[in-house]
Enzyme design. Structure first.
Site, mmCIF file in Angstrom:
data_model
loop_
_atom_site.group_PDB
_atom_site.id
_atom_site.type_symbol
_atom_site.label_atom_id
_atom_site.label_comp_id
_atom_site.label_asym_id
_atom_site.label_seq_id
_atom_site.Cartn_x
_atom_site.Cartn_y
_atom_site.Cartn_z
ATOM 1 N N PHE A 1 0.871 -1.179 0.000
ATOM 2 C CA PHE A 1 0.000 0.000 0.000
ATOM 3 C C PHE A 1 0.903 1.221 0.000
ATOM 4 C CE2 PHE A 1 -1.744 3.714 1.876
ATOM 5 C CZ PHE A 1 -3.094 3.732 1.585
ATOM 6 N N GLU A 2 0.689 2.087 -0.964
ATOM 7 C CA GLU A 2 1.390 3.362 -0.953
ATOM 8 C C GLU A 2 0.495 4.382 -1.631
ATOM 9 O OE1 GLU A 2 6.128 2.452 -1.583
ATOM 10 O OE2 GLU A 2 4.879 2.292 -3.349
#
Ligand code: GDP
Ligand code: MN
Length: 356
Positions: free
Chosen positions: A246-247
């Site tokens: 997740f970014e």
């Protein structure tokens, strides 16, 4: 749903009205997924989750990347779930192959050794290509050039709460560069020489080290750097990194001179192949050294899962407004293997003693 619905407050305090419904994504941003055709169902599940929890109100474009051409089936089903434009691109061969300067005999020997030692993905070449791609190439893909921001989505993830505001706008308005949800330790044996190489890079390019960096997140007992303090000291990397599946982050940061030169330096050292350097520690070290500490944001209001870890917002507000479907007690934030408490400390976020 009506246009007179109450505005919901994002973490910036900026009002995000439900009237955003029906509008196209307003930032130069994309949801991006690097994925194999064989992961179709995991991809569909993630797209559905991100659409239901966020994008059905914002309609950001999806960008799908693959080292092989996407099948008609993959394109048909994934585009059917997206509420925004979709784009599919094949990664150029140079961005997914062993560069000439890497000695393949040495690489093969190291892969065999790491496989025998049961180091996770230690024997996999495709995983190495993936990590190198996510470290140094995704942000310069042709289809990514029109964007300033990305949200990385992997197959099989879960979002546990509604995201009622635009996190890209939040990032831009608050001068954020990098957003994460989970932080943990890297496997030491996959990055044996990464910190030595990093120290060497910074010694030769000290102008890139940000005066307000996060060295104290990456190295235990590091002296908080002062302006003019342009070295990494002698301490070792503590293996803490932001979990990169997740970014939400700035593409401009990666395209900038500091990070680009850092990646090129690392790539020339060959550690993506001789070892198995992950994109998570590379991103985290890059952001931690070359971006200001206050440009890194923990999305504490996001409920998120990527096997085997998940986290659930701990505040009442997220649960009251975000239709969260997670157990607050099942939360990686304060797990013994989590680096988040360390982040809270170095970022000056006071959680009170009871929650650490
Ligand atoms: P893990 O999360 O570290 O266990 O690794 P994943 O298998 O989830 O890989 C990370 C991301 O890269 C996911 O989005 C995968 O779909 C993608 N990925 C991994 N290997 C390949 C590959 O060989 N080809 C393509 N196209 N995508 C890959
Ligand atoms: Mn994954």
């Amino acid at each position: 749903r009506t246009d007179t619905a109450e505005p919901k407050n994002g973490p910036s305090g900026s009002a995000c009205y439900d009237t955003a419904f029906g509008r196209n994504g307003t930032e130069k941003a994309t949801l991006v997924m690097l994925v194999r055709n064989s992961e179709l169902y995991g991809a569909l599940s993630s797209i559905r989750m991100v659409e239901d929890r966020f994008n059905r109100k914002f309609h950001y474009p999806w960008t799908f990347l693959n080292d092989k051409p996407f099948t008609d089936e993959f394109i048909k089903y994934t585009s059917g779930l997206a509420s925004g434009p979709v784009e599919y691109a094949v990664v150029p061969e140079d961005d997914w192959s062993v560069p000439d300067h890497v000695n393949e005999t040495t690489m093969r020997a190291e892969m065999l050794r790491m496989a025998k030692e049961e180091i996770i993905y230690g024997g996999s070449l495709s995983y190495r290509h993936m990590c190198r791609f996510n470290s140094g190439f995704f942000y310069n893909q042709e289809v990514m050039r029109k964007y300033d921001w990305y949200w990385r989505v992997e197959p099989g993830i879960e979002l546990y709460c509604d995201i009622n505001y635009d996190p890209f706008t939040f990032m831009r308005e608050n001068k954020k560069i990098y957003g994460f949800v989970i932080s943990m330790y890297e496997f030491k044996d996959t990055i044996t020489t990464l910190w030595d190489r990093t120290r060497q890079f910074v010694a030769e390019n000290s102008q890139f080290l940000h005066a307000n960096n996060s060295l104290d997140f990456l190295v235990d007992g590091a002296q908080p750097s002062k302006p003019g303090d342009r070295h990494l000291g002698s301490g070792n990397y503590n293996l803490c990194h932001f979990w990169s599946n997740f970014e939400i982050a700035s593409l401009e940061f990666y395209r900038g001179e500091a990070y680009s030169r850092y990646f090129e330096f690392l790539d020339s050292a060959g550690g993506f192949f001789y070892e198995r350097w992950g994109d998570a520690p590379v991103h985290s070290i890059g952001v931690g050294l070359f971006a200001p500490k206050d440009s890194i944001h923990h999305f504490a209001d996001f409920g998120y899962s990527h096997a085997p870890c998940s986290r659930c917002p701990q505040d009442d507000e997220s649960h009251a407004t975000g239709r969260c479907m997670c157990n607050r007690g099942q939360n990686f934030d304060t797990d013994g293997y989590s680096c988040l408490p360390r982040w809270w400390k170095v970022a000056g976020i006071n959680k009170g003693t009871e929650s650490i």
